[in-house]
Design an enzyme around this catalytic site. Structure first.
Site, mmCIF file in Angstrom:
data_model
loop_
_atom_site.group_PDB
_atom_site.id
_atom_site.type_symbol
_atom_site.label_atom_id
_atom_site.label_comp_id
_atom_site.label_asym_id
_atom_site.label_seq_id
_atom_site.Cartn_x
_atom_site.Cartn_y
_atom_site.Cartn_z
ATOM 1 N N GLN A 165 0.651 -1.274 -0.118
ATOM 2 C CA GLN A 165 -0.016 0.074 0.076
ATOM 3 C C GLN A 165 0.893 1.213 0.010
ATOM 4 O OE1 GLN A 165 -3.117 0.448 -0.319
ATOM 5 N NE2 GLN A 165 -3.996 -1.840 -0.219
ATOM 6 N N TYR B 148 -5.539 -13.280 -1.779
ATOM 7 C CA TYR B 148 -4.853 -12.428 -2.419
ATOM 8 C C TYR B 148 -4.121 -11.643 -1.158
ATOM 9 C CZ TYR B 148 -8.844 -13.229 -5.488
ATOM 10 O OH TYR B 148 -9.728 -13.668 -6.172
ATOM 11 N N GLU C 78 -1.722 -16.557 -2.432
ATOM 12 C CA GLU C 78 -1.320 -15.202 -3.081
ATOM 13 C C GLU C 78 -0.584 -15.724 -4.350
ATOM 14 O OE1 GLU C 78 0.123 -12.124 -5.173
ATOM 15 O OE2 GLU C 78 -1.471 -11.853 -3.166
ATOM 16 N N CYS D 206 -10.184 -2.074 -4.120
ATOM 17 C CA CYS D 206 -9.499 -0.637 -4.706
ATOM 18 C C CYS D 206 -10.336 -0.223 -5.933
ATOM 19 C CB CYS D 206 -8.196 -1.040 -5.333
ATOM 20 S SG CYS D 206 -7.925 -2.189 -6.469
#
Length: 419
Positions: free
Chosen positions: A243, A276, A300, A377
């Site tokens: 992030q 994820y 992931e 997002c």
């Protein structure tokens, strides 16, 4: 072609909607209620369902319009066009209103649910006037070897001597490393990364990467995030995903932990999926703070990120509680998890911009998970997946948005579902 447009409402992707002779036009750098002159993007195709264009002149301005804090990111007609800050013409309160309206509209139109979505601003952003928040930036060397950004609708490279969206510490780092002075092979991608609170000169916990080579600092960076009053240390790849807002990791991780903890009730040995999962931003606090007997499966796609997640869980002392798997989420779930991890008490997911999509939503529903905490997002992707989850028997408890991308149309959203 120049046209005059009365702007009607917000749209997705940092644009607003108007009409020209009954045809929809999406306008960049506009605001609802304004009367603006717009340069329509060429070529104009007669059979297209809509047009796009950009403001060249404001005839009647919205109260939320401000002078761009970073002019070269503003409209082309005003000497801008480099991108990266498509709401630079909007006041900070206006940016929150814009993002709230977009998330609510997408949830209504695509998610088939009408809900109020509060938008939280990260601490310190108002004082910084929406600037100085990025801990990572990507540029490219222009023909003179200087760091630059491409001007929209052209091949022109605009050299820059600072990045106002990046933290002051990162800008200082670039200056000390001589990045702004140039001398870089033309066309070389440039990445600068500096973890929050770090300063160059205090160690090597930073990275300047030219092309694929680390020219200064190191590739494996250390990030420290405080969640639930406890510090968690992460090894992350300087070229990988993390992030980018200096406060985002703590803001999102605390929100996810609170959402999950408050719904696990008295479960003494919860099973949690982290889908994820990246290098383990949510995995570490979930494994540490939801109970000593928590068992987790994290999945992931990036093998580098999974290797780092395994390292991070080991350093945190929770590796025995976490099974970290590398692979496509849908395929990994379809192949089957160990029996003791197959019936989760909670699922956390933070998919890429395209969303989790229907198959992963169906796999979550088949698992019987009573709690789903979905970090998104992209509001449209979240809304589509919300519609799928509700069709599969989940109720949307609440949606909370986070303005961790000031000056841009991007917004992060947490949606919590229960069966």
């Amino acid at each position: 072609m120049q046209v005059t447009v009365r702007v009607e409402r917000y749209a997705d992707q940092g644009r607003c909607v108007g009409h020209i002779d009954g045809q929809v036009i999406f306008v960049r750098f506009a605001l609802p209620g304004e009367l603006v002159e717009v340069n329509v993007d060429l070529p104009i195709r007669s059979k297209r369902r809509f047009l796009t264009g950009e403001v060249t002149r404001v005839l009647e301005a919205s109260p939320e319009r401000v002078d761009p804090a970073w002019p070269i990111a503003g409209p082309l007609a005003w000497g801008g066009g480099v991108g990266g800050a498509d709401l630079v013409h909007v006041s900070l309160p206006g940016q929150l209103a814009w993002k709230q309206a977009v998330v609510q509209e997408q949830m209504s139109r695509l998610g088939h649910v009408d809900t109020t979505v509060p938008v939280v601003r990260a601490a310190g952003d108002e004082e910084r006037k929406g600037l100085y928040w990025r801990t990572r930036i990507d540029l490219i060397a222009d023909e003179s070897g200087r760091p630059s950004m491409r001007r929209r609708e052209s091949h022109e490279r605009v050299a820059i001597e600072e990045m106002p969206l990046a933290t002051r510490e990162l800008n200082d780092m670039a200056s000390q490393l001589g990045v702004w002075n140039g001398g870089i092979e033309p066309g070389t991608p440039i990445r600068l990364a500096l973890p929050q609170h770090e300063r160059i000169g205090q160690g090597d916990n930073f990275a300047l990467i030219l092309g694929k080579k680390v020219k200064a600092g190191r590739r494996k960076l250390e990030e420290v995030v405080t969640v639930g009053g406890q510090d968690f240390t992460y090894e992350v790849d300087a070229s990988g995903f993390w992030q980018i807002h200096r406060q985002a990791p703590a803001l999102l991780a605390n929100a996810v932990i609170e959402a999950v903890q408050s719904r696990l009730n008295t479960e003494k040995s919860p099973v949690i999926w982290d889908l994820y999962s990246g290098s383990g931003l949510f995995t570490l606090p979930l494994a540490s703070l939801t109970g000593p007997n928590t068992r987790m499966a994290s999945i992931e796609g990036s093998r580098i990120a999974v290797a780092q997640a395994r390292h991070n869980t080991q350093v945190a002392g929770v590796s025995g509680n976490v099974t970290a798997l590398a692979g496509d989420v849908a395929k990994t779930l379809a192949s089957g998890l160990p029996k003791e991890l197959s019936r989760p008490d909670a699922v956390v997911l933070d998919p890429p911009r395209a969303g989790a999509k229907a198959e992963v939503c169906r796999q979550i529903a088949r698992s019987g998970a009573p709690i789903v905490a979905y970090v998104a997002c992209d509001p449209a992707s979240l809304a589509r997946d919300s519609a799928t989850l509700t069709e599969l028997g989940y109720n949307l408890d609440y949606v909370q948005a986070f303005d961790i991308y000031p000056m841009t149309h991007h917004v992060e959203t947490l949606a919590v579902f229960t069966r």
